[in-house]
Design a protein around this motif. Structure first.
Motif, PDB file in Angstrom:
ATOM      1  N   ALA A  24       0.831  -1.208   0.000  1.00 52.41           N
ATOM      2  CA  ALA A  24       0.000   0.000   0.000  1.00 52.41           C
ATOM      3  C   ALA A  24       0.862   1.253   0.000  1.00 52.41           C
ATOM      4  CB  ALA A  24      -0.937   0.006   1.207  1.00 52.41           C
ATOM      5  N   GLU A  25       1.909   1.250   0.797  1.00 52.94           N
ATOM      6  CA  GLU A  25       2.789   2.417   0.842  1.00 52.94           C
ATOM      7  C   GLU A  25       3.488   2.629  -0.501  1.00 52.94           C
ATOM      8  OE1 GLU A  25       5.827   4.467   3.948  1.00 52.94           O
ATOM      9  OE2 GLU A  25       5.927   2.284   3.785  1.00 52.94           O
ATOM     10  N   ALA A  26       3.943   1.553  -1.119  1.00 53.55           N
ATOM     11  CA  ALA A  26       4.663   1.659  -2.383  1.00 53.55           C
ATOM     12  C   ALA A  26       3.750   2.051  -3.542  1.00 53.55           C
ATOM     13  CB  ALA A  26       5.355   0.335  -2.697  1.00 53.55           C
ATOM     14  N   ILE A  27       2.550   1.512  -3.583  1.00 53.18           N
ATOM     15  CA  ILE A  27       1.660   1.716  -4.733  1.00 53.18           C
ATOM     16  C   ILE A  27       0.718   2.897  -4.514  1.00 53.18           C
ATOM     17  CG2 ILE A  27      -0.111   0.670  -6.215  1.00 53.18           C
ATOM     18  CD1 ILE A  27       2.781  -0.603  -6.342  1.00 53.18           C
ATOM     19  N   LEU A  28       0.175   2.989  -3.317  1.00 60.92           N
ATOM     20  CA  LEU A  28      -0.863   3.989  -3.030  1.00 60.92           C
ATOM     21  C   LEU A  28      -0.349   5.180  -2.241  1.00 60.92           C
ATOM     22  CD1 LEU A  28      -3.578   1.362  -2.084  1.00 60.92           C
ATOM     23  CD2 LEU A  28      -3.295   2.525  -4.284  1.00 60.92           C
ATOM     24  N   GLY A  29       0.904   5.083  -1.786  1.00 60.80           N
ATOM     25  CA  GLY A  29       1.520   6.206  -1.091  1.00 60.80           C
ATOM     26  C   GLY A  29       1.186   6.314   0.385  1.00 60.80           C
ATOM     27  N   ARG A  30       0.378   5.378   0.896  1.00 61.38           N
ATOM     28  CA  ARG A  30      -0.008   5.439   2.311  1.00 61.38           C
ATOM     29  C   ARG A  30      -0.215   4.033   2.848  1.00 61.38           C
ATOM     30  NH1 ARG A  30      -4.985   9.467   2.599  1.00 61.38           N
ATOM     31  NH2 ARG A  30      -5.203   8.288   4.525  1.00 61.38           N
ATOM     32  N   ARG A  31       0.421   3.768   3.977  1.00 63.10           N
ATOM     33  CA  ARG A  31       0.281   2.456   4.620  1.00 63.10           C
ATOM     34  C   ARG A  31      -1.146   2.194   5.079  1.00 63.10           C
ATOM     35  NH1 ARG A  31       4.791  -0.261   6.000  1.00 63.10           N
ATOM     36  NH2 ARG A  31       3.897  -1.219   7.850  1.00 63.10           N
ATOM     37  N   ASP A  32      -1.866   3.253   5.430  1.00 59.45           N
ATOM     38  CA  ASP A  32      -3.216   3.046   5.961  1.00 59.45           C
ATOM     39  C   ASP A  32      -4.227   2.663   4.883  1.00 59.45           C
ATOM     40  OD1 ASP A  32      -3.451   5.538   4.741  1.00 59.45           O
ATOM     41  OD2 ASP A  32      -4.341   6.523   6.473  1.00 59.45           O
ATOM     42  N   ARG A  33      -3.768   2.502   3.652  1.00 61.98           N
ATOM     43  CA  ARG A  33      -4.652   2.047   2.567  1.00 61.98           C
ATOM     44  C   ARG A  33      -4.454   0.558   2.267  1.00 61.98           C
ATOM     45  NH1 ARG A  33      -4.726   6.180  -2.256  1.00 61.98           N
ATOM     46  NH2 ARG A  33      -6.352   4.750  -2.924  1.00 61.98           N
ATOM     47  N   ALA A  34      -3.912  -0.169   3.246  1.00 56.91           N
ATOM     48  CA  ALA A  34      -3.687  -1.611   3.082  1.00 56.91           C
ATOM     49  C   ALA A  34      -4.990  -2.357   2.833  1.00 56.91           C
ATOM     50  CB  ALA A  34      -2.966  -2.181   4.298  1.00 56.91           C
ATOM     51  N   GLY A  35      -6.102  -1.827   3.293  1.00 63.36           N
ATOM     52  CA  GLY A  35      -7.392  -2.467   3.038  1.00 63.36           C
ATOM     53  C   GLY A  35      -7.695  -2.569   1.554  1.00 63.36           C
ATOM     54  N   GLU A  36      -7.220  -1.591   0.795  1.00 60.85           N
ATOM     55  CA  GLU A  36      -7.403  -1.623  -0.658  1.00 60.85           C
ATOM     56  C   GLU A  36      -6.611  -2.783  -1.269  1.00 60.85           C
ATOM     57  OE1 GLU A  36      -7.347   1.539  -4.344  1.00 60.85           O
ATOM     58  OE2 GLU A  36      -7.279   2.269  -2.288  1.00 60.85           O
ATOM     59  N   VAL A  37      -5.404  -2.979  -0.788  1.00 59.43           N
ATOM     60  CA  VAL A  37      -4.580  -4.102  -1.254  1.00 59.43           C
ATOM     61  C   VAL A  37      -5.267  -5.417  -0.884  1.00 59.43           C
ATOM     62  CG1 VAL A  37      -2.336  -5.262  -1.052  1.00 59.43           C
ATOM     63  CG2 VAL A  37      -2.453  -2.753  -1.111  1.00 59.43           C
ATOM     64  N   SER A  38      -5.827  -5.485   0.307  1.00 55.25           N
ATOM     65  CA  SER A  38      -6.551  -6.672   0.731  1.00 55.25           C
ATOM     66  C   SER A  38      -7.733  -6.966  -0.204  1.00 55.25           C
ATOM     67  CB  SER A  38      -7.067  -6.495   2.164  1.00 55.25           C
ATOM     68  OG  SER A  38      -7.876  -7.585   2.541  1.00 55.25           O
ATOM     69  N   ARG A  39      -8.453  -5.947  -0.600  1.00 54.94           N
ATOM     70  CA  ARG A  39      -9.580  -6.143  -1.518  1.00 54.94           C
ATOM     71  C   ARG A  39      -9.094  -6.648  -2.882  1.00 54.94           C
ATOM     72  NH1 ARG A  39     -11.145  -1.848   1.537  1.00 54.94           N
ATOM     73  NH2 ARG A  39     -10.474  -0.257   0.060  1.00 54.94           N
ATOM     74  N   TRP A  40      -7.928  -6.158  -3.337  1.00 58.19           N
ATOM     75  CA  TRP A  40      -7.366  -6.675  -4.586  1.00 58.19           C
ATOM     76  C   TRP A  40      -7.043  -8.158  -4.440  1.00 58.19           C
ATOM     77  CZ3 TRP A  40      -3.062  -2.436  -5.169  1.00 58.19           C
ATOM     78  CH2 TRP A  40      -3.649  -1.213  -5.510  1.00 58.19           C
ATOM     79  N   GLU A  41      -6.364  -8.503  -3.337  1.00 57.42           N
ATOM     80  CA  GLU A  41      -5.930  -9.880  -3.120  1.00 57.42           C
ATOM     81  C   GLU A  41      -7.104 -10.837  -2.955  1.00 57.42           C
ATOM     82  OE1 GLU A  41      -3.054 -10.201   0.004  1.00 57.42           O
ATOM     83  OE2 GLU A  41      -1.551  -9.032  -1.102  1.00 57.42           O
ATOM     84  N   ASN A  42      -8.211 -10.341  -2.466  1.00 56.39           N
ATOM     85  CA  ASN A  42      -9.387 -11.178  -2.267  1.00 56.39           C
ATOM     86  C   ASN A  42     -10.373 -11.075  -3.427  1.00 56.39           C
ATOM     87  OD1 ASN A  42      -9.011 -12.490   0.396  1.00 56.39           O
ATOM     88  ND2 ASN A  42      -8.721 -10.370   1.015  1.00 56.39           N
ATOM     89  N   ASP A  43      -9.907 -10.472  -4.522  1.00 55.91           N
ATOM     90  CA  ASP A  43     -10.712 -10.332  -5.741  1.00 55.91           C
ATOM     91  C   ASP A  43     -12.056  -9.652  -5.485  1.00 55.91           C
ATOM     92  OD1 ASP A  43      -8.873 -11.551  -7.659  1.00 55.91           O
ATOM     93  OD2 ASP A  43      -9.243 -13.401  -6.546  1.00 55.91           O
ATOM     94  N   LYS A  44     -12.051  -8.711  -4.556  1.00 60.88           N
ATOM     95  CA  LYS A  44     -13.250  -7.924  -4.259  1.00 60.88           C
ATOM     96  C   LYS A  44     -13.272  -6.627  -5.057  1.00 60.88           C
ATOM     97  CE  LYS A  44     -14.579 -10.635  -0.878  1.00 60.88           C
ATOM     98  NZ  LYS A  44     -15.654 -11.570  -1.062  1.00 60.88           N
ATOM     99  N   ASN A  45     -12.100  -6.211  -5.517  1.00 60.01           N
ATOM    100  CA  ASN A  45     -11.941  -4.958  -6.244  1.00 60.01           C
ATOM    101  C   ASN A  45     -10.728  -5.108  -7.149  1.00 60.01           C
ATOM    102  OD1 ASN A  45     -12.335  -2.346  -7.023  1.00 60.01           O
ATOM    103  ND2 ASN A  45     -11.986  -1.434  -5.019  1.00 60.01           N
TER     104      ASN A  45
END
Length: 74
Positions: A24-45
């Motif tokens: 999240a920090e590397a791609i989205l610029g913020r560690r607190d956006r890890a939930g977005e990475v989780s949604r990608w990994e779980n094929d939710k988004n």
């Protein structure tokens, strides 16, 4: 196990010993956006086109690999 976009992202992340926070920090610029990475990994988004390009660059692979597009031998 299904070979999905999310599973490919998770596998690449785990192979590098990284957390979703790190990605999240590397791609989205913020560690607190890890939930977005989780949604990608779980094929939710799915990531935006820009974030897909960032993921490919970050993991040093092609977008085709991330998307599971088989290469054809011409």
């Amino acid at each position: 196990m299904r070979d999905t976009f999310g599973q490919r992202i998770r596998d690449l992340r785990e192979q590098r010993g990284m957390s979703q926070y790190d990605v999240a920090e590397a791609i989205l610029g913020r560690r607190d956006r890890a939930g977005e990475v989780s949604r990608w990994e779980n094929d939710k988004n799915e990531p935006s086109h820009e974030n897909l390009r960032k993921l490919a660059h970050f993991f040093t692979c092609s977008t085709d690999k991330l998307l599971g597009v088989a290469s054809s031998a011409a």
